[in-house]
Design a protein around this motif. Structure first.
Motif, mmCIF file in Angstrom:
data_model
loop_
_atom_site.group_PDB
_atom_site.id
_atom_site.type_symbol
_atom_site.label_atom_id
_atom_site.label_comp_id
_atom_site.label_asym_id
_atom_site.label_seq_id
_atom_site.Cartn_x
_atom_site.Cartn_y
_atom_site.Cartn_z
ATOM 1 N N UNK A 27 0.501 -39.137 93.114
ATOM 2 C CA UNK A 27 0.141 -39.604 91.043
ATOM 3 C C UNK A 27 -1.216 -38.453 90.561
ATOM 4 N N UNK A 28 -1.217 -37.024 91.652
ATOM 5 C CA UNK A 28 -1.755 -36.526 90.726
ATOM 6 C C UNK A 28 -1.096 -35.763 89.368
ATOM 7 N N UNK A 29 0.173 -35.861 90.848
ATOM 8 C CA UNK A 29 1.181 -34.965 89.818
ATOM 9 C C UNK A 29 1.781 -35.382 87.971
ATOM 10 N N UNK A 30 1.553 -36.865 88.819
ATOM 11 C CA UNK A 30 2.198 -37.385 87.241
ATOM 12 C C UNK A 30 0.416 -37.358 86.294
ATOM 13 N N UNK A 31 -0.687 -36.978 86.456
ATOM 14 C CA UNK A 31 -1.486 -37.111 85.478
ATOM 15 C C UNK A 31 -1.980 -35.515 85.312
ATOM 16 N N UNK A 32 -2.347 -34.790 86.080
ATOM 17 C CA UNK A 32 -2.144 -33.570 85.461
ATOM 18 C C UNK A 32 -1.124 -32.694 85.371
ATOM 19 N N UNK A 33 -0.726 -31.710 84.930
ATOM 20 C CA UNK A 33 0.195 -30.927 84.630
ATOM 21 C C UNK A 33 -0.379 -29.251 85.468
ATOM 22 N N UNK A 34 0.755 -28.798 85.820
ATOM 23 C CA UNK A 34 1.071 -27.532 86.581
ATOM 24 C C UNK A 34 1.024 -26.827 85.463
ATOM 25 N N UNK A 228 -6.243 -29.032 89.529
ATOM 26 C CA UNK A 228 -5.607 -28.367 90.454
ATOM 27 C C UNK A 228 -4.942 -27.471 90.106
ATOM 28 N N UNK A 229 -5.247 -26.679 89.019
ATOM 29 C CA UNK A 229 -4.651 -25.264 88.814
ATOM 30 C C UNK A 229 -5.155 -23.983 90.398
ATOM 31 N N UNK A 230 -6.080 -24.546 90.902
ATOM 32 C CA UNK A 230 -6.965 -23.733 91.277
ATOM 33 C C UNK A 230 -6.669 -24.301 93.360
ATOM 34 N N UNK A 231 -6.212 -24.653 93.252
ATOM 35 C CA UNK A 231 -5.215 -25.569 94.615
ATOM 36 C C UNK A 231 -5.861 -26.298 94.978
ATOM 37 N N UNK A 232 -7.019 -27.417 93.784
ATOM 38 C CA UNK A 232 -7.901 -28.671 94.684
ATOM 39 C C UNK A 232 -7.411 -29.083 94.291
#
Length: 248
Positions: A27-34, A228-232
């Protein structure tokens, strides 16, 4: 000092607890791009500075305490994070309210003596909190690395039982910031701050905007992107779904 007693003699190469250490959930990946995915121009993309000390983030749960005591996490990258501000804000997360004593400590990396060790108001709600160095009259020197910690005291007589989390920070000059990203012109733009590698400043700007407009989804997504980009990623997902209940 108490945190020094906990940390000295123990490797700082500690693994962050399960909260936030894995990749983004579905669900997070759908909203926050890596990083590396097709960029959303409205989201900041953090560019870690080169050559900074790795494994700088300290995890915050003692063994056997999960489910009983709060999970406490410094919201920082796992290397020395940068700022151009002499009195930055340091953000951290706690998974539940607590009445246990909560202590903030900061010291220069090369010193075992704390610049400051002071109690904080115990969190009355789960969520993201900030320590404002300005409140304590502390100004960071340029080109000096600092370690900071949040500790929750489970037993006043046994520092080894403290729940400790923390990270590292270094203040750089605006000249060095321009060398990192020549296009840097706006200290209020989290996208530019993230491109410049100024983690603490990018996170502060977005967090201040959330504080001013807590229901604005744009600012929530920007902060979640940084986390998300720092692994949290699990904290990022929680941040995207505020429950709306006021803190007592």
């Amino acid at each position: 000092e108490r945190v020094a007693a906990v940390v000295i003699g123990v490797s700082l190469v500690l693994t962050l607890p399960s909260l936030g250490t894995g990749g983004p959930s579905a669900s997070a990946a759908e909203q926050v791009q890596s990083p590396g995915e097709a960029a959303d121009p409205t989201l900041p993309v953090y560019k870690p500075p080169q050559g900074r000390t790795p494994r700088a983030r300290v995890g915050g749960v003692t063994r056997g305490s999960l489910g009983k005591d709060p999970n406490v996490v410094a919201l920082v990258p796992d290397h020395v994070g940068l700022t151009i501000k002499p009195e930055p804000k340091l953000h951290w997360y706690i998974s539940q309210a607590t009445t246990l004593p909560t202590i903030f400590t900061i010291r220069e990396d090369e010193s075992v003596r704390a610049i400051l060790e002071t109690p904080l108001k115990p969190p009355e709600c789960p969520g993201i909190y900030a320590v404002r160095l300005k409140d304590f009259g502390i100004a960071l020197k340029e080109d000096v690395s600092y370690r900071w910690y949040i500790s929750v005291q489970r037993d006043r007589d046994s520092p080894s039982q403290d729940i400790v989390t923390g990270g590292m920070i270094e203040r750089i000059s605006i000249v060095e910031a321009l060398l990192l990203y020549p296009g840097f012109t706006d200290e209020s733009d989290p996208i530019q701050l993230a491109k410049t590698g100024l983690w603490y400043d990018a996170f502060r700007v977005v967090s201040d905007k959330i504080e001013a407009s807590p229901q604005d989804p744009v600012f929530r997504r920007q902060r979640a992107a940084l986390l998300n980009q720092v692994g949290l990623s699990e904290i990022a997902e929680l941040d995207l779904k505020p429950d709306g209940k006021p803190c007592p």
